[in-house]
Structure formats: C-alpha cells, structure tokens
Scaffold this motif. Structure first.
Motif, PDB file in Angstrom:
ATOM      1  N   ALA A 261       0.842  -1.206   0.000  1.00 33.85           N
ATOM      2  CA  ALA A 261       0.000   0.000   0.000  1.00 33.85           C
ATOM      3  C   ALA A 261       0.878   1.257   0.000  1.00 33.85           C
TER       4      ALA A 261
ATOM      5  N   VAL B  29      -5.112   4.883  -1.199  1.00 32.85           N
ATOM      6  CA  VAL B  29      -5.282   3.674  -2.016  1.00 32.85           C
ATOM      7  C   VAL B  29      -6.023   2.609  -1.212  1.00 32.85           C
TER       8      VAL B  29
ATOM      9  N   SER C 120      -5.555   2.550 -15.302  1.00 29.82           N
ATOM     10  CA  SER C 120      -6.197   3.867 -15.170  1.00 29.82           C
ATOM     11  C   SER C 120      -6.131   4.318 -13.716  1.00 29.82           C
TER      12      SER C 120
ATOM     13  N   VAL D 294      -6.206   0.384  -5.821  1.00 30.71           N
ATOM     14  CA  VAL D 294      -6.921   1.390  -6.614  1.00 30.71           C
ATOM     15  C   VAL D 294      -6.827   2.719  -5.864  1.00 30.71           C
TER      16      VAL D 294
ATOM     17  N   VAL E 190      -8.181   6.236  -4.805  1.00 34.01           N
ATOM     18  CA  VAL E 190      -9.538   6.767  -4.653  1.00 34.01           C
ATOM     19  C   VAL E 190      -9.495   8.192  -4.096  1.00 34.01           C
TER      20      VAL E 190
ATOM     21  N   GLY F 123     -14.141   7.820  -1.938  1.00 33.01           N
ATOM     22  CA  GLY F 123     -13.930   6.411  -2.274  1.00 33.01           C
ATOM     23  C   GLY F 123     -14.095   6.103  -3.749  1.00 33.01           C
TER      24      GLY F 123
ATOM     25  N   ARG G 212      -3.253  -8.896 -15.019  1.00 33.77           N
ATOM     26  CA  ARG G 212      -4.460  -8.099 -14.770  1.00 33.77           C
ATOM     27  C   ARG G 212      -5.679  -8.787 -15.384  1.00 33.77           C
TER      28      ARG G 212
ATOM     29  N   ARG H 224      -6.704 -11.859 -13.363  1.00 34.56           N
ATOM     30  CA  ARG H 224      -7.404 -11.599 -12.087  1.00 34.56           C
ATOM     31  C   ARG H 224      -8.790 -11.004 -12.331  1.00 34.56           C
ATOM     32  N   LEU H 225      -8.948 -10.217 -13.401  1.00 31.59           N
ATOM     33  CA  LEU H 225     -10.273  -9.652 -13.677  1.00 31.59           C
ATOM     34  C   LEU H 225     -11.233 -10.735 -14.161  1.00 31.59           C
TER      35      LEU H 225
ATOM     36  N   ALA I 143     -12.214 -12.659 -11.103  1.00 26.28           N
ATOM     37  CA  ALA I 143     -13.112 -11.868 -10.254  1.00 26.28           C
ATOM     38  C   ALA I 143     -14.479 -11.675 -10.918  1.00 26.28           C
TER      39      ALA I 143
END
Ligand SMILES: CC(=O)SCCNC(=O)CCNC(=O)[C@H](O)C(C)(C)COP(=O)(O)OP(=O)(O)OC[C@H]1O[C@@H](n2cnc3c(N)ncnc32)[C@H](O)[C@@H]1OP(=O)(O)O
Length: 176
Positions: free
Chosen positions: A43, A54, A85, A115, A117, A121, A147, A150-151, A154
């Motif tokens: 992190a 994050v 992104s 991610v 934020v 959030g 990536r 994992r996407l 998920a």
C-alpha cells in the motif's frame, strides 16, 4: 498528457522482527501476519506512486513454501510494476533472515492490486509507471496478462475479452 513516474520512485523496504505474538504454536510466523505486512508495504508503494489514498482491490495467489521462524528478521520489498487507469499492480518480495547463522532466503513473492480513490472512495486516475531496469521491464510486460487473469477470475472481464490470455484459455474469436 498523463503524468509519468519511474517505477523506482515507488520502491519500499520494510523490516520486521518475528516476535512470539506473531507465531503459531510451532513458533512459525502466522500466514495472516505475513499478509498484513505485505498489505502495508505494498500500500505504501502504491501511495508513493499515486500520491493518493489507495485501497486493496485484490491479492493474487500467495503461497507459503517455507516456514519463517520466531526471531527471524523479515524484509519486505515492494514496488509498483505497472499502472493502468486508477489501479496499480504491486510486486512484493519477502526475505527471511536468521542472523546467528547468516542464512537469508527469499520466502515469498506476490502481486497485490491497489486502486487510488478520492475522499468519497471513487476511483481516480494515477500516473503512468515507467520501468527502467531489465527486471522492471519484465514485470511491466507481464502485468497486463496478470491483470486480465485476475479480472476474469473476479468475474469482471469475460474470458473472450482477455486478449492476452487467449492462448492460455485456447479461445477462438467470438467464443464466450
Ligand atoms: C489498504 C487496504 O487494505 S484498504 C481495505 C481493503 N480494501 C477495500 O476496502 C476496497 C473495497 N473496494 C472498493 O472500494 C472498490 O471495489 C474499488 C475502489 C476497488 C473498485 O471500485 P469500482 O466501483 O468497482 O470501480 P471501477 O469499476 O471503476 O474499477 C476501478 C479499478 O479497480 C479495478 N478493480 C476492481 N476490482 C478489481 C479486482 N478484483 N482486481 C483487480 N482490479 C480490480 C478495475 O480494474 C479498475 O482499474 P482501472 O481503473 O485501472 O481500469
């Protein structure tokens, strides 16, 4: 133009000593404690890259091949491999060191995704990560494939949209 930052700017080293409260009844470091340290070090790397708050979005497979003993010194190294992104993949390498014997081994490595934020959030864009060394370039190149995997796992991407994974899933054009 999107801001760019070197991968090396996100580099973090964290050192911990395995104390009795961190261990199980065999005096080995608890897996959950290790994951806690991995979450923190990665992190910080993601924060250094993005200069943002994050959140941990996902944790890839973490295996515990060798136990880490009470009294060992644990060193965790983390750096952003690639930014998309709003998300960043972070690579973490963990070393366990027994100081009396001078033995130091790499015990674990893993990829975490964070991610960036805003205060409410909501995901916000981060700078591009620029790899420089051979190792950084290799990790950067593999990040798109990881990536997509994992996407897909998920349930956030259809296997048919995962172009980098076509060969692994052996999908033909138009197949769901
Ligand atoms: C440091 C800590 O421990 S924080 C505590 C633990 N973590 C949390 O509480 C996070 C809880 N989850 C969340 O807040 C949200 O699900 C978020 C911010 C991760 C994603 O929010 P969403 O509304 O789904 O955002 P959205 O669909 O726009 O996706 C944003 C990014 O997250 C990425 N993302 C979302 N889910 C995942 C996932 N499971 N794995 C990898 N990336 C993911 C997306 O790919 C996207 O990346 P991109 O912008 O680089 O293309």
């Amino acid at each position: 133009m999107r801001k760019q930052k070197k991968v090396s700017e996100s580099y973090v080293i964290m050192t911990e000593l395995v104390l009795p409260n961190d261990t199980n009844t065999l005096h080995n470091l608890m897996g959950g404690k290790m994951m806690h340290w991995m979450d923190i070090v990665s992190a910080i790397a993601a924060q250094r890259h993005s200069n943002r708050i994050v959140v941990t979005a996902s944790v890839d497979n973490v295996s515990f091949a060798e136990s880490i003993k009470l009294g060992n010194v644990v060193t965790l190294e983390a750096k952003v491999t690639r930014a998309f992104s709003s998300s960043m993949e972070v690579h973490i390498v963990v070393y366990a060191e027994d100081i009396p014997s001078g033995r130091k081994v790499m015990s674990n490595q893993a990829f975490f995704t964070f991610v960036a934020v805003d205060q409410s959030g909501k995901a916000i864009d981060v700078p591009e990560a620029i790899p420089e060394t051979e190792e950084e370039i290799k990790l950067y190149d593999g990040a798109l494939r990881r990536r997509q995997l994992r996407l897909v796992l998920a349930g956030r991407m259809k296997p048919s949209e995962a172009n980098e994974l076509r060969s692994i899933f052996d999908l033909k054009e138009g197949q769901e």
